[in-house]
Structure formats: C-alpha cells, structure tokens
Motif scaffolding. Structure first.
Motif, mmCIF file in Angstrom:
data_model
loop_
_atom_site.group_PDB
_atom_site.id
_atom_site.type_symbol
_atom_site.label_atom_id
_atom_site.label_comp_id
_atom_site.label_asym_id
_atom_site.label_seq_id
_atom_site.Cartn_x
_atom_site.Cartn_y
_atom_site.Cartn_z
ATOM 1 N N ASP A 11 2.035 0.875 0.334
ATOM 2 C CA ASP A 11 1.425 1.575 -0.842
ATOM 3 C C ASP A 11 0.262 0.943 -1.374
ATOM 4 O OD1 ASP A 11 2.553 -0.363 -2.128
ATOM 5 O OD2 ASP A 11 4.081 0.792 -3.601
ATOM 6 N N ARG A 12 -0.073 -0.222 -0.784
ATOM 7 C CA ARG A 12 -1.377 -0.825 -1.169
ATOM 8 C C ARG A 12 -2.351 -1.328 -0.101
ATOM 9 N NH1 ARG A 12 -0.178 -6.285 -0.172
ATOM 10 N NH2 ARG A 12 1.893 -6.687 0.023
ATOM 11 N N VAL A 260 -1.853 4.507 2.853
ATOM 12 C CA VAL A 260 -3.418 4.218 2.201
ATOM 13 C C VAL A 260 -4.457 4.235 2.913
ATOM 14 C CG1 VAL A 260 -4.572 2.972 0.499
ATOM 15 C CG2 VAL A 260 -2.059 2.934 0.276
#
Length: 269
Positions: A11-12, A260
């Motif tokens: 998520d990054r 992402v």
C-alpha cells in the motif's frame, strides 16, 4: 503508448513487487513484447487488450519477464487490475483470458483487489541431491508444485533461516523449471502473518522475486493443511517485502493485496 509502473502487494510506493503495465488495442508480435519487457526490466511486464463483448473474458492478458513469457503471474495481474480500475478502463470484477485459463480480479471496498487463481497441486518429492548446498540450508521437506508454476517448494527450519538464505543461484537453476520457493512458519503470528517465504527464479532471469502471487497458490495449500485454516497471510521477505492474503477454496486460491502506481509515461519506441 502509455506505460505504467505499479508496485503490487503493498500500500506504499517503493515496496512490494513492481510490474510494468501496458493497455493495448491488440498484441503486437512476441518479439516486440519481449523487447519491451526487457527494456522495463522488472520481474514481469503485463500486456492487456480488451476483448469483444460476449467472450468468456473481458481482457486478454500476457506476462513477460526480461527473458521469457510466463504462464502465470500474480503481482502483474494485480497491477493490471489496479490500472484498469484507477484509469476507468474497466469497472468492477474483470475476467482475464490467460495461458492459465480465465483469471478473475475483484476490487474490494477497502481498496484491495482479490485474484481468483488455480491452486497449485503439491506432490511430495525426495530431496534432490545438491539442493541443500545450493540453497544454503537443510530442507525439512520438498514438494513439486506442478507445471503451472514449475517450482520446487522447500520448507526450512524456521523464519530466521529464510531471512538468512544466500543461495547459489546458478546451482539452483538445475532443480526446477522456474526456481525455488523457500518457506517456514512465522515465529510470531502476532506480527500479522502466518508464514514467510522467499522466491528465487534464476531460470527466467529473476534472481529473487520481491513478492510472488503465483507462489502463494502453492504456499496456501501447504500452510493451510499444517495450520488448519483456510485463510492465511504470507510475508515474502525480500528486500522490498510484501504481504499476500490467501484463502484456499479447493482447486482455487484467492490472493488479495493492494497496489500503487508510481510511474506513468509514454513508450516512444
């Protein structure tokens, strides 16, 4: 031609597994696809184009490493589904026509995406001569994962052993079609994962894959049987690291994670 680099199973940015994603009108010849994948030089680059209405799938999808086309790739499928959703090219569940059959990616309200993949058939095999020396650790058990992913799954003593592996990659290539999945039970499930793995694929030009969705179609049945639960979370302990949530459903395995987009540009050549 737009090209995007997407970090999958994270998520990054700058974590998980990066994949190139290109949405096309049709596939060019294979040499062209391989040249682009080599130029992108990530573990996989995904190429997809829409299919006519009424077909069994919505998009055709292929995956290439810098060296070869592969039959299955989880993180690049997740990355492609992410691009389709974020660009508005496709909304809701998407069916991909692939060399591994129709694979479905379903966006979730929490922002994650769930992939529906075939479960890898595991067959216990005797430890091949030389594997322990090539891997740098003594296996507890070894399993063939079938032709779809073509790996040798190797269980080692503990999580610390997985983290410490420094294999002889040239030697590892002799023991399976694609490479080696090394795995162990998590030392502390309170950290949010149930098992740990690392994946080495020298035969397709990937020394160590950062996060491997396809490997989890073998890891899910392996650990579900031992831990007695259908739903698990795996940590792939590469330098970039990433987590894959798995749910075993018989001959299908659900793989869930986030993605992402980190780079978007134009392919000029």
């Amino acid at each position: 031609m737009r090209i995007r680099i997407v970090d999958a199973f994270t998520d990054r940015p700058f974590a998980g597994n990066p994949a190139g994603v290109l949405l096309l009108d049709a596939f060019p010849d294979d040499d062209r696809l391989q040249q682009v994948a080599l130029e992108v030089n990530h573990a996989e680059t995904a190429f997809a184009h829409p299919l006519p209405e009424g077909r069994e799938a919505d998009w055709a999808l292929r995956w290439f490493t810098p060296a070869a086309e592969v039959a299955m790739c989880g993180h690049a499928t997740l990355a492609t589904a992410h691009v389709l959703r974020t660009t508005g090219a496709h909304q809701g569940p998407v069916r991909f026509a692939t060399r591994s059959g129709v694979l479905i990616a379903t966006p979730r309200e929490d922002g994650s995406i769930t992939l529906d993949f075939p479960t890898a058939p595991l067959t216990r095999v005797d430890l091949p001569d030389g594997v322990a020396e090539a891997l740098g650790a003594e296996p507890l058990s070894t399993f063939d994962t079938g032709s779809n992913i073509g790996d040798l799954l190797v269980e080692v003593a503990d999580e610390k052993t997985v983290h410490a592996l420094k294999p002889d990659l040239k030697a590892l290539g002799a023991y399976s079609e694609r490479g080696i999945i090394a795995t162990a039970r998590a030392e502390d499930p309170g950290r949010g994962y149930d098992f740990v793995s690392r994946c080495f694929f020298p035969n397709i030009g990937i020394d160590e894959d950062p996060v491997t969705g396809s490997a989890h179609t073998a890891l899910a049945p392996f650990w579900s049987e031992r831990l007695g639960r259908a739903e698990l979370t795996g940590l792939q302990a590469s330098a970039r690291s990433g987590r894959v949530h798995t749910e075993l459903r018989g001959d299908r395995t659900l793989l869930s994670g986030r993605a992402v987009t980190v780079i978007e540009g134009e392919l000029l050549a």
